[in-house]
Design a protein around this motif. Structure first.
Motif, PDB file in Angstrom:
ATOM      1  N   SER A  29       0.825  -1.202   0.000  1.00  0.00           N
ATOM      2  CA  SER A  29       0.000   0.000   0.000  1.00  0.00           C
ATOM      3  C   SER A  29       0.866   1.261   0.000  1.00  0.00           C
ATOM      4  O   SER A  29       0.364   2.369  -0.030  1.00  0.00           O
ATOM      5  CB  SER A  29      -0.918   0.023   1.224  1.00  0.00           C
ATOM      6  OG  SER A  29      -0.146   0.018   2.406  1.00  0.00           O
ATOM      7  N   ASP A  30       2.186   1.066   0.011  1.00  0.00           N
ATOM      8  CA  ASP A  30       3.128   2.181   0.038  1.00  0.00           C
ATOM      9  C   ASP A  30       3.541   2.538  -1.395  1.00  0.00           C
ATOM     10  O   ASP A  30       4.192   1.731  -2.074  1.00  0.00           O
ATOM     11  CB  ASP A  30       4.362   1.790   0.849  1.00  0.00           C
ATOM     12  CG  ASP A  30       5.330   2.937   1.059  1.00  0.00           C
ATOM     13  OD1 ASP A  30       5.266   3.937   0.299  1.00  0.00           O
ATOM     14  OD2 ASP A  30       6.154   2.836   1.978  1.00  0.00           O
ATOM     15  N   PRO A  31       3.176   3.731  -1.869  1.00  0.00           N
ATOM     16  CA  PRO A  31       3.519   4.096  -3.245  1.00  0.00           C
ATOM     17  C   PRO A  31       5.023   4.110  -3.518  1.00  0.00           C
ATOM     18  O   PRO A  31       5.450   3.851  -4.645  1.00  0.00           O
ATOM     19  CB  PRO A  31       2.917   5.486  -3.425  1.00  0.00           C
ATOM     20  CG  PRO A  31       2.413   5.922  -2.114  1.00  0.00           C
ATOM     21  CD  PRO A  31       2.416   4.758  -1.190  1.00  0.00           C
ATOM     22  N   ARG A  32       5.840   4.356  -2.501  1.00  0.00           N
ATOM     23  CA  ARG A  32       7.298   4.340  -2.702  1.00  0.00           C
ATOM     24  C   ARG A  32       7.774   2.940  -3.091  1.00  0.00           C
ATOM     25  O   ARG A  32       8.621   2.787  -3.969  1.00  0.00           O
ATOM     26  CB  ARG A  32       8.019   4.822  -1.449  1.00  0.00           C
ATOM     27  CG  ARG A  32       7.726   6.288  -1.123  1.00  0.00           C
ATOM     28  CD  ARG A  32       8.242   6.662   0.225  1.00  0.00           C
ATOM     29  NE  ARG A  32       7.470   5.891   1.216  1.00  0.00           N
ATOM     30  CZ  ARG A  32       7.552   6.063   2.524  1.00  0.00           C
ATOM     31  NH1 ARG A  32       8.390   6.947   3.017  1.00  0.00           N
ATOM     32  NH2 ARG A  32       6.819   5.352   3.338  1.00  0.00           N
ATOM     33  N   GLU A  33       7.211   1.929  -2.442  1.00  0.00           N
ATOM     34  CA  GLU A  33       7.570   0.551  -2.780  1.00  0.00           C
ATOM     35  C   GLU A  33       7.085   0.195  -4.183  1.00  0.00           C
ATOM     36  O   GLU A  33       7.785  -0.492  -4.934  1.00  0.00           O
ATOM     37  CB  GLU A  33       6.976  -0.423  -1.767  1.00  0.00           C
ATOM     38  CG  GLU A  33       7.619  -0.347  -0.404  1.00  0.00           C
ATOM     39  CD  GLU A  33       7.011  -1.339   0.572  1.00  0.00           C
ATOM     40  OE1 GLU A  33       6.548  -2.412   0.137  1.00  0.00           O
ATOM     41  OE2 GLU A  33       7.008  -1.036   1.777  1.00  0.00           O
ATOM     42  N   LEU A  34       5.911   0.661  -4.537  1.00  0.00           N
ATOM     43  CA  LEU A  34       5.371   0.368  -5.865  1.00  0.00           C
ATOM     44  C   LEU A  34       6.192   1.047  -6.951  1.00  0.00           C
ATOM     45  O   LEU A  34       6.401   0.468  -8.022  1.00  0.00           O
ATOM     46  CB  LEU A  34       3.909   0.797  -5.947  1.00  0.00           C
ATOM     47  CG  LEU A  34       2.951   0.050  -5.011  1.00  0.00           C
ATOM     48  CD1 LEU A  34       1.543   0.601  -5.141  1.00  0.00           C
ATOM     49  CD2 LEU A  34       2.977  -1.440  -5.264  1.00  0.00           C
ATOM     50  N   LEU A  35       6.661   2.257  -6.689  1.00  0.00           N
ATOM     51  CA  LEU A  35       7.502   2.954  -7.657  1.00  0.00           C
ATOM     52  C   LEU A  35       8.801   2.196  -7.923  1.00  0.00           C
ATOM     53  O   LEU A  35       9.315   2.190  -9.041  1.00  0.00           O
ATOM     54  CB  LEU A  35       7.810   4.378  -7.186  1.00  0.00           C
ATOM     55  CG  LEU A  35       6.654   5.364  -7.306  1.00  0.00           C
ATOM     56  CD1 LEU A  35       6.972   6.637  -6.538  1.00  0.00           C
ATOM     57  CD2 LEU A  35       6.354   5.664  -8.767  1.00  0.00           C
ATOM     58  N   GLU A  36       9.330   1.533  -6.896  1.00  0.00           N
ATOM     59  CA  GLU A  36      10.579   0.782  -7.046  1.00  0.00           C
ATOM     60  C   GLU A  36      10.426  -0.423  -7.960  1.00  0.00           C
ATOM     61  O   GLU A  36      11.376  -0.815  -8.634  1.00  0.00           O
ATOM     62  CB  GLU A  36      11.088   0.321  -5.678  1.00  0.00           C
ATOM     63  CG  GLU A  36      11.576   1.444  -4.797  1.00  0.00           C
ATOM     64  CD  GLU A  36      11.986   0.970  -3.414  1.00  0.00           C
ATOM     65  OE1 GLU A  36      12.014  -0.255  -3.172  1.00  0.00           O
ATOM     66  OE2 GLU A  36      12.282   1.836  -2.567  1.00  0.00           O
ATOM     67  N   VAL A  37       9.236  -1.032  -7.986  1.00  0.00           N
ATOM     68  CA  VAL A  37       9.033  -2.251  -8.771  1.00  0.00           C
ATOM     69  C   VAL A  37       8.132  -2.046  -9.988  1.00  0.00           C
ATOM     70  O   VAL A  37       7.824  -2.986 -10.704  1.00  0.00           O
ATOM     71  CB  VAL A  37       8.459  -3.384  -7.888  1.00  0.00           C
ATOM     72  CG1 VAL A  37       9.419  -3.747  -6.779  1.00  0.00           C
ATOM     73  CG2 VAL A  37       7.091  -3.028  -7.344  1.00  0.00           C
ATOM     74  N   GLU A  38       7.733  -0.812 -10.211  1.00  0.00           N
ATOM     75  CA  GLU A  38       6.771  -0.477 -11.263  1.00  0.00           C
ATOM     76  C   GLU A  38       7.168  -1.024 -12.638  1.00  0.00           C
ATOM     77  O   GLU A  38       6.324  -1.538 -13.377  1.00  0.00           O
ATOM     78  CB  GLU A  38       6.619   1.037 -11.322  1.00  0.00           C
ATOM     79  CG  GLU A  38       5.765   1.564 -12.422  1.00  0.00           C
ATOM     80  CD  GLU A  38       5.708   3.082 -12.392  1.00  0.00           C
ATOM     81  OE1 GLU A  38       4.746   3.605 -12.948  1.00  0.00           O
ATOM     82  OE2 GLU A  38       6.616   3.734 -11.841  1.00  0.00           O
ATOM     83  N   ALA A  39       8.433  -0.930 -12.993  1.00  0.00           N
ATOM     84  CA  ALA A  39       8.886  -1.344 -14.331  1.00  0.00           C
ATOM     85  C   ALA A  39       8.702  -2.842 -14.568  1.00  0.00           C
ATOM     86  O   ALA A  39       8.384  -3.258 -15.676  1.00  0.00           O
ATOM     87  CB  ALA A  39      10.344  -0.961 -14.538  1.00  0.00           C
ATOM     88  N   GLY A  40       8.870  -3.650 -13.526  1.00  0.00           N
ATOM     89  CA  GLY A  40       8.786  -5.100 -13.690  1.00  0.00           C
ATOM     90  C   GLY A  40       7.492  -5.723 -13.223  1.00  0.00           C
ATOM     91  O   GLY A  40       7.295  -6.931 -13.378  1.00  0.00           O
TER      92      GLY A  40
END
Length: 50
Positions: A29-40
């Motif tokens: 639920s943390d957008p920072r974590e999602l941004l880190e894996v967004e590409a894959g």
């Protein structure tokens, strides 16, 4: 279609703890974590786009 009979506590838990970014991404639920894996992770990208 299956109909679930959920109690008020279970519905409340789903709304407050299993929906939103976590519900869409299945990751966090943390957008920072999602941004880190967004590409894959397509689901992370979709959650952020929403």
């Amino acid at each position: 279609m299956e109909i679930w009979k959920l109690g008020l506590e279970r519905v409340s838990h789903k709304l407050y703890h299993e929906s939103g970014l976590l519900g869409v991404s299945g990751i966090s639920s943390d957008p920072r974590e999602l941004l880190e894996v967004e590409a894959g992770e397509p689901r992370a990208a979709m959650a952020l786009a929403l």
